[in-house]
Design a protein around this motif. Structure first.
Motif, PDB file in Angstrom:
ATOM      1  N   VAL A   1      -5.062  23.900  17.654  1.00 47.18           N
ATOM      2  CA  VAL A   1      -6.478  24.013  18.007  1.00 47.18           C
ATOM      3  C   VAL A   1      -6.856  25.473  18.217  1.00 47.18           C
ATOM      4  CG1 VAL A   1      -8.259  23.347  19.666  1.00 47.18           C
ATOM      5  CG2 VAL A   1      -6.467  21.726  19.050  1.00 47.18           C
ATOM      6  N   LEU A   2      -5.979  26.238  18.851  1.00 50.62           N
ATOM      7  CA  LEU A   2      -6.245  27.653  19.090  1.00 50.62           C
ATOM      8  C   LEU A   2      -6.394  28.421  17.779  1.00 50.62           C
ATOM      9  CD1 LEU A   2      -6.562  29.832  21.261  1.00 50.62           C
ATOM     10  CD2 LEU A   2      -4.084  30.165  21.187  1.00 50.62           C
ATOM     11  N   LYS A   3      -5.554  28.096  16.795  1.00 52.91           N
ATOM     12  CA  LYS A   3      -5.677  28.726  15.473  1.00 52.91           C
ATOM     13  C   LYS A   3      -7.023  28.407  14.845  1.00 52.91           C
ATOM     14  CE  LYS A   3      -0.735  28.512  14.336  1.00 52.91           C
ATOM     15  NZ  LYS A   3       0.259  27.884  13.456  1.00 52.91           N
ATOM     16  N   ARG A   4      -7.430  27.145  14.952  1.00 52.45           N
ATOM     17  CA  ARG A   4      -8.721  26.762  14.376  1.00 52.45           C
ATOM     18  C   ARG A   4      -9.861  27.526  15.048  1.00 52.45           C
ATOM     19  NH1 ARG A   4      -8.926  20.624  15.382  1.00 52.45           N
ATOM     20  NH2 ARG A   4     -11.069  20.903  14.595  1.00 52.45           N
ATOM     21  N   LEU A   5      -9.753  27.712  16.350  1.00 50.32           N
ATOM     22  CA  LEU A   5     -10.783  28.476  17.078  1.00 50.32           C
ATOM     23  C   LEU A   5     -10.845  29.901  16.536  1.00 50.32           C
ATOM     24  CD1 LEU A   5     -12.744  29.121  19.377  1.00 50.32           C
ATOM     25  CD2 LEU A   5     -10.756  29.416  20.875  1.00 50.32           C
ATOM     26  N   TYR A   6      -9.691  30.553  16.378  1.00 44.32           N
ATOM     27  CA  TYR A   6      -9.704  31.941  15.908  1.00 44.32           C
ATOM     28  C   TYR A   6     -10.141  32.040  14.447  1.00 44.32           C
ATOM     29  CZ  TYR A   6      -7.457  33.610  20.191  1.00 44.32           C
ATOM     30  OH  TYR A   6      -7.207  33.950  21.486  1.00 44.32           O
ATOM     31  N   GLU A   7      -9.814  31.043  13.650  1.00 44.29           N
ATOM     32  CA  GLU A   7     -10.272  31.046  12.269  1.00 44.29           C
ATOM     33  C   GLU A   7     -11.794  30.923  12.215  1.00 44.29           C
ATOM     34  OE1 GLU A   7      -8.252  28.007  10.119  1.00 44.29           O
ATOM     35  OE2 GLU A   7      -6.395  29.148   9.918  1.00 44.29           O
ATOM     36  N   SER A   8     -12.346  30.022  13.014  1.00 44.12           N
ATOM     37  CA  SER A   8     -13.801  29.829  12.998  1.00 44.12           C
ATOM     38  C   SER A   8     -14.518  31.075  13.494  1.00 44.12           C
ATOM     39  CB  SER A   8     -14.173  28.628  13.863  1.00 44.12           C
ATOM     40  OG  SER A   8     -14.021  28.913  15.247  1.00 44.12           O
TER      41      SER A   8
ATOM     42  N   VAL B   1     -20.686  32.835  22.266  1.00 44.98           N
ATOM     43  CA  VAL B   1     -21.298  32.191  21.106  1.00 44.98           C
ATOM     44  C   VAL B   1     -20.233  31.601  20.186  1.00 44.98           C
ATOM     45  CG1 VAL B   1     -22.649  32.591  19.007  1.00 44.98           C
ATOM     46  CG2 VAL B   1     -23.371  33.608  21.176  1.00 44.98           C
ATOM     47  N   GLN B   2     -19.138  32.312  19.981  1.00 41.52           N
ATOM     48  CA  GLN B   2     -18.071  31.807  19.120  1.00 41.52           C
ATOM     49  C   GLN B   2     -17.446  30.535  19.678  1.00 41.52           C
ATOM     50  OE1 GLN B   2     -15.837  35.462  19.022  1.00 41.52           O
ATOM     51  NE2 GLN B   2     -16.521  35.970  16.946  1.00 41.52           N
ATOM     52  N   LEU B   3     -17.279  30.498  20.987  1.00 47.98           N
ATOM     53  CA  LEU B   3     -16.750  29.282  21.611  1.00 47.98           C
ATOM     54  C   LEU B   3     -17.717  28.116  21.432  1.00 47.98           C
ATOM     55  CD1 LEU B   3     -15.301  30.683  24.980  1.00 47.98           C
ATOM     56  CD2 LEU B   3     -14.017  29.979  22.954  1.00 47.98           C
ATOM     57  N   LEU B   4     -19.002  28.383  21.648  1.00 44.49           N
ATOM     58  CA  LEU B   4     -20.009  27.333  21.514  1.00 44.49           C
ATOM     59  C   LEU B   4     -20.089  26.814  20.080  1.00 44.49           C
ATOM     60  CD1 LEU B   4     -22.891  28.792  23.736  1.00 44.49           C
ATOM     61  CD2 LEU B   4     -21.432  26.843  24.262  1.00 44.49           C
ATOM     62  N   MET B   5     -20.041  27.706  19.115  1.00 43.61           N
ATOM     63  CA  MET B   5     -20.140  27.303  17.715  1.00 43.61           C
ATOM     64  C   MET B   5     -18.932  26.460  17.305  1.00 43.61           C
ATOM     65  SD  MET B   5     -23.019  28.315  16.625  1.00 43.61           S
ATOM     66  CE  MET B   5     -22.822  28.095  14.855  1.00 43.61           C
ATOM     67  N   PHE B   6     -17.764  26.819  17.803  1.00 41.46           N
ATOM     68  CA  PHE B   6     -16.558  26.047  17.487  1.00 41.46           C
ATOM     69  C   PHE B   6     -16.658  24.644  18.071  1.00 41.46           C
ATOM     70  CE2 PHE B   6     -12.145  24.821  18.762  1.00 41.46           C
ATOM     71  CZ  PHE B   6     -11.637  24.639  17.475  1.00 41.46           C
ATOM     72  N   LEU B   7     -17.096  24.559  19.312  1.00 42.06           N
ATOM     73  CA  LEU B   7     -17.222  23.256  19.957  1.00 42.06           C
ATOM     74  C   LEU B   7     -18.262  22.390  19.250  1.00 42.06           C
ATOM     75  CD1 LEU B   7     -16.404  21.406  22.265  1.00 42.06           C
ATOM     76  CD2 LEU B   7     -18.074  22.587  23.725  1.00 42.06           C
ATOM     77  N   LYS B   8     -19.396  22.985  18.929  1.00 44.85           N
ATOM     78  CA  LYS B   8     -20.467  22.237  18.281  1.00 44.85           C
ATOM     79  C   LYS B   8     -20.076  21.793  16.882  1.00 44.85           C
ATOM     80  CE  LYS B   8     -25.436  22.344  17.384  1.00 44.85           C
ATOM     81  NZ  LYS B   8     -26.677  23.150  17.444  1.00 44.85           N
TER      82      LYS B   8
END
Length: 454
Positions: free
Chosen positions: A443-450, A303-310
């Motif tokens: 980009v990886l940092k942004r993913l972990y922040e989100s 879900v976290q991956l999907l929310m970041f992408l969306k």
């Protein structure tokens, strides 16, 4: 009323060589932006605004120093660029602002809409935080004392955008002038007396929450940005004492550091405007020596991956609704950090917009080349096989362990095994860009922040 600084991108000396910016169809980014900038300056001066044009022969660093050395309270700054893509169909205007600053975002939207009212043929690519750029930050937005925005007026590599820039230049300039005038008035309304530099005691306070706990001392708000005491920064285990890129001020005999600059030191930043609170979260175990390691397991949920992408592309899941599941499964099978692989997919495909030469139907999410050197890169029969090939290519670089599944990466056997166990070592290998690893880490940092993991 405050003054307006405007800089045309490129044209100055970088490493002893004149930097023209993008070079497309017999013209350059610097030429087109200088011509546009000159019209903006003339228009705003006719409206009685005081506008300062940054000299064209300055480097990027010198541009920042030139503006900072002359700025005062109430001033604003804009730098205008064009973008360029390998895919000539990409087009439109965008404005970048310093991340986590709602006020600056609103100002960026004001500027963008003013341009599009004058030139409605330009698509709107949106007001976007500077964390959405390749390196995860923009010096022009972050290292100026005054409020600053960076605008990509159009995409020079797109024929329609290039035609607009060259043949509707006056309308473009009028739109920029309209936006700058509105922005300047919002920051520094006209008065009958000069606008003085704020004296000590005039900065409003803000609350600080660190790792879920309220901090006993308050921060301050300067030009719409939260600043926190340097003592708090030391408690976070971050040393910024000698970093020239971190903005700091002395206020009431206390040194304060701009909070957003800590983001590059593995500190996540969030702002609650209702309660005037800056939230700081230091990096978790993700960043304790394993943050940039390619081998290993991921830390995010599907879900976290999907929310970041969306959040970065609303339409991203239309074609690939199971993309997050595929990365978690394929990465886990081969022992590759699926967070790294997923972030790389976001970087390589522009969050599944496929703005480069690779087409969506190729299912090539990592920008992989083919064994025969096809100009379009490798193609795969399904999304799963495309993800698997990218994971396998990462594994080839990350370690010398054998593959669990049959090889589908067409260039797996061409890699010197284990030569790049860390993300940063992919620079110049996975891509020629010497900053490739930094862009992937951003980009990886942004993913972990989100995901709330850092």
């Amino acid at each position: 009323m405050g003054r307006i600084f405007i800089s045309a991108a490129h044209g100055g000396q970088e490493s002893g060589v004149t930097d023209p910016g993008a070079v497309i169809a017999g013209t350059t980014e610097s030429r087109e932006m200088i011509l546009t900038r000159d019209l903006v300056v003339t228009e705003l001066r006719s409206r009685s605004f005081e506008i300062l044009s940054v000299p064209d022969d300055l480097s990027a660093r010198q541009t920042l120093d030139w503006i900072n050395g002359r700025s005062r309270a109430g001033d604003i700054a804009l730098e205008i660029h064009t973008d360029a893509f390998s895919n000539p169909s990409v087009r439109g205007s965008a404005v970048f602002y310093i991340a986590n600053n709602a006020q600056r975002k609103a100002q960026a939207e004001t500027l963008l809409l003013a341009l599009l009212r004058r030139v409605p043929q330009l698509p709107n690519r949106g007001a976007r935080p500077d964390t959405a750029t390749g390196l995860g930050s923009l010096a022009f937005c972050r290292q100026l004392v005054v409020p600053a925005l960076l605008m990509e007026v159009a995409v020079l590599s797109n024929p329609d955008d290039r035609f607009i820039i060259q043949n509707q230049r006056r309308n473009v300039a009028l739109g920029l002038a309209d936006g700058l005038a509105s922005w300047s008035r919002s920051v520094s309304p006209p008065t009958s007396t000069p606008n003085p530099t704020p004296s000590p005691g005039t900065y409003p306070p803000c609350n600080i929450n660190i790792n879920g706990q309220t901090y006993g001392e308050q921060g301050i708000i300067v030009s719409g940005n939260a600043y926190v005491p340097i003592d708090l920064v030391d408690r976070l285990g971050v040393d910024v004492s000698t970093d020239p890129n971190v903005r700091r001020i002395t206020y009431r005999n206390i040194v304060y550091v701009r909070a957003v600059d800590l983001r590059d030191r593995h500190v996540s930043i969030a702002w609650d405007s209702t309660n005037r609170t800056i939230f700081l979260k230091s990096a978790s175990q993700i960043c304790s020596g394993q943050f940039d390691k390619i081998s290993g397991q991921g830390n995010t949920s599907e879900v976290q991956l999907l929310m970041f992408l969306k959040a970065n592309n609303e339409a991203a899941l239309t074609r690939y609704p199971e993309i997050a599941k595929l990365y978690r499964e394929e990465g886990s099978i081969e022992g590759i950090n699926y967070d790294v692989a997923f972030a790389q997919m976001c970087l390589e495909t522009d969050f599944l917009r496929f703005s480069g030469t690779v087409r969506p139907e190729q299912n090539n999410f990592g920008g992989l080349g083919s064994a025969g050197g096809d100009s379009q890169g490798a193609s795969f029969p399904s999304a799963r096989i495309g993800v698997r090939a990218q994971i396998q290519h990462l594994k080839a670089y990350a370690n010398a362990e054998p593959l669990v599944q049959a090889v589908v990466d067409p260039r797996f056997n061409f890699v010197a095994r284990g030569v790049a166990p860390l993300v940063g070592l992919l620079s110049g290998r996975w891509a020629a860009d010497p900053k490739y690893g930094d862009k992937l880490l951003a980009v990886l940092k942004r993913l972990y922040e989100s995901a709330g993991l850092m």
